[in-house]
Design an enzyme around this catalytic site. Structure first.
Site, PDB file in Angstrom:
ATOM      1  N   ASP A  45       0.813  -1.208   0.000  1.00 18.09           N
ATOM      2  CA  ASP A  45       0.000   0.000   0.000  1.00 18.09           C
ATOM      3  C   ASP A  45       0.849   1.261   0.000  1.00 18.09           C
ATOM      4  O   ASP A  45       1.541   1.559   0.972  1.00 18.09           O
ATOM      5  CB  ASP A  45      -0.910  -0.018   1.239  1.00 18.09           C
ATOM      6  CG  ASP A  45      -1.856   1.151   1.292  1.00 18.09           C
ATOM      7  OD1 ASP A  45      -2.119   1.767   0.237  1.00 18.09           O
ATOM      8  OD2 ASP A  45      -2.347   1.471   2.395  1.00 18.09           O
ATOM      9  N   ASP A  53      -2.484   5.329  -5.460  1.00 15.59           N
ATOM     10  CA  ASP A  53      -2.831   4.431  -4.361  1.00 15.59           C
ATOM     11  C   ASP A  53      -2.892   2.996  -4.881  1.00 15.59           C
ATOM     12  O   ASP A  53      -3.858   2.600  -5.535  1.00 15.59           O
ATOM     13  CB  ASP A  53      -4.173   4.839  -3.756  1.00 15.59           C
ATOM     14  CG  ASP A  53      -4.580   3.972  -2.572  1.00 15.59           C
ATOM     15  OD1 ASP A  53      -3.784   3.109  -2.159  1.00 15.59           O
ATOM     16  OD2 ASP A  53      -5.695   4.162  -2.056  1.00 15.59           O
TER      17      ASP A  53
END
Length: 394
Positions: A94, A284
């Site tokens: 992430d 992201d």
């Protein structure tokens, strides 16, 4: 003495390498629950939990609370090991968070997840400081420890990125979204300034210890197809991925914030929708969607005759509808995201998730505080899935 110093210099250069970490792919939690007819109930419970958490102002036990995004739409996962010998975990890689956490052996919330056993590792060092990370759907709580982290399995050269002395979070309690998901935890790849308790992220630790040739990593994601492929993509640590990315045409943008990988997006066009006001955008890797301003989402929904379902919070798009291609202007350069690769949700600003990354490799240049975009080397595919959920309303 000079010869010895030269030898050590050469040895250090030899040890600093690049490493590839192959991803696997699974259906997102949203897709799984929708297929099982449980998404509406999950959304209702999620709203209740979010309300309860909004009333809580501080973390217990002296921990620090950080509110971050949920992972309802995470699809790509990577394998890591922690400890000696290595204990394996499947984690979301992430770029919008900066901590590494996995379930601890003391965690009784889930029997299906891999759990870290400190007593089984010869290199484990106890820390004991408590932590809390809060999500819109729950929280992760526990304490910190220190151990050796390996990024992925050994690659085709027989090498793997091994980082000793990484401080990571051992989750003794997990509530909310992660109880339902197949993933074990999260490996944050953002800057240390974003980390809970200012813990140094594992890849920053690798850079500081000069374990990689260059202070950057590249992300390549495989495209969608008629059948979900277990081959998810490749993270290349310490080098630009020239095998999967047209790196000779890479364009770089300076980061406007070294927290997330945040940069300026100049303009966005889709169909007759045109907006040149500019935004702060982020990349992201933890989202399978693209976050867009609400007015753009409403425009797209109208243009494809989508039907909004207030119970699930989703738009349903007929299979015979075609979403126009999205055109983004970054650093004066146009980036087209093909219509078959688009899935949206409403966001205050742009969040460029997997649909954008699948078409353009991302080079996260930590050392120079910039991000690069290079065309991914993969053929376009046009597929149509009846009543596919493509849009998400905030």
């Amino acid at each position: 003495m000079r010869a010895l110093l030269f030898l050590f210099t050469l040895l250090g250069a030899a040890l600093a390498q690049s490493f590839q970490m192959h991803l696997s792919r699974h259906d997102s939690l949203r897709k799984v629950l929708a297929q099982e007819g449980r998404w509406e109930a999950y959304v209702a419970e999620k709203s209740k939990q979010a309300l309860r958490m909004s009333r809580a102002s501080s973390a217990p036990d002296g921990g620090y609370t950080q509110r971050v995004s949920d992972y309802d739409d995470a699809e790509y996962v990577g394998n890591i090991t922690i400890g000696t010998p290595g204990q394996a975990f499947q984690v979301v890689l992430d770029t919008a968070s900066a901590n590494l956490w996995v379930p601890d052996s003391t965690n009784a919330d889930s029997s299906t997840k891999h759990k870290f056993r400190a007593e089984a590792s010869k290199t484990y060092v106890k820390n004991g400081k408590p932590f809390t990370i809060s999500y819109p759907t729950g929280s992760v709580k526990g304490y910190y420890g220190q151990d050796t982290v390996r990024f992925g399995a050994y690659d085709k050269r027989g090498a793997t990125l091994m980082v000793p002395g990484v401080t990571f979070a051992q989750a003794a309690s997990i509530t909310g979204v992660f109880m339902n998901d197949a993933i074990d935890g999260v490996l944050g790849l953002a800057f240390q300034s974003l980390a809970v308790d200012n813990i140094k992220p594992p890849f920053i630790e690798a850079i500081d210890k000069k374990l990689v040739a260059l202070p950057l990593f590249t992300v390549f994601l495989h495209r969608d197809g008629p059948v979900l492929s277990p081959k998810g993509g490749v993270y290349t640590y310490g080098a630009v991925d020239t095998e999967n990315c047209a790196s000779q045409y890479t364009a770089y943008l300076p980061l406007s914030s070294a927290t997330y990988y945040q940069y300026r997006l100049d303009a966005a066009y889709i169909g007759t929708y045109r907006n040149q006001k500019g935004w702060q955008a982020i990349t992201d890797t933890g989202s399978s969607l693209i976050g867009v301003p609400p007015d753009m989402l409403e425009y797209v929904a109208r243009s494809v005759f989508a039907t909004f379902d207030p119970t699930s919070g989703l738009y349903i798009v007929p299979c015979d509808s075609t979403i126009p291609a999205l055109e983004l202007v970054l650093g004066g350069k146009e980036y087209d995201v093909k219509s078959d690769n688009l899935k949206f949700y409403a966001s205050p600003s742009f969040v460029l998730g997997d649909p954008f990354i699948r078409q353009y490799c991302q080079i996260f240049d930590i050392g120079n505080k910039r991000i690069g975009f290079a065309l991914a080397k993969q053929p376009a595919q046009m597929i149509c899935i009846p009543l596919e959920i493509l849009l998400k309303k905030a």
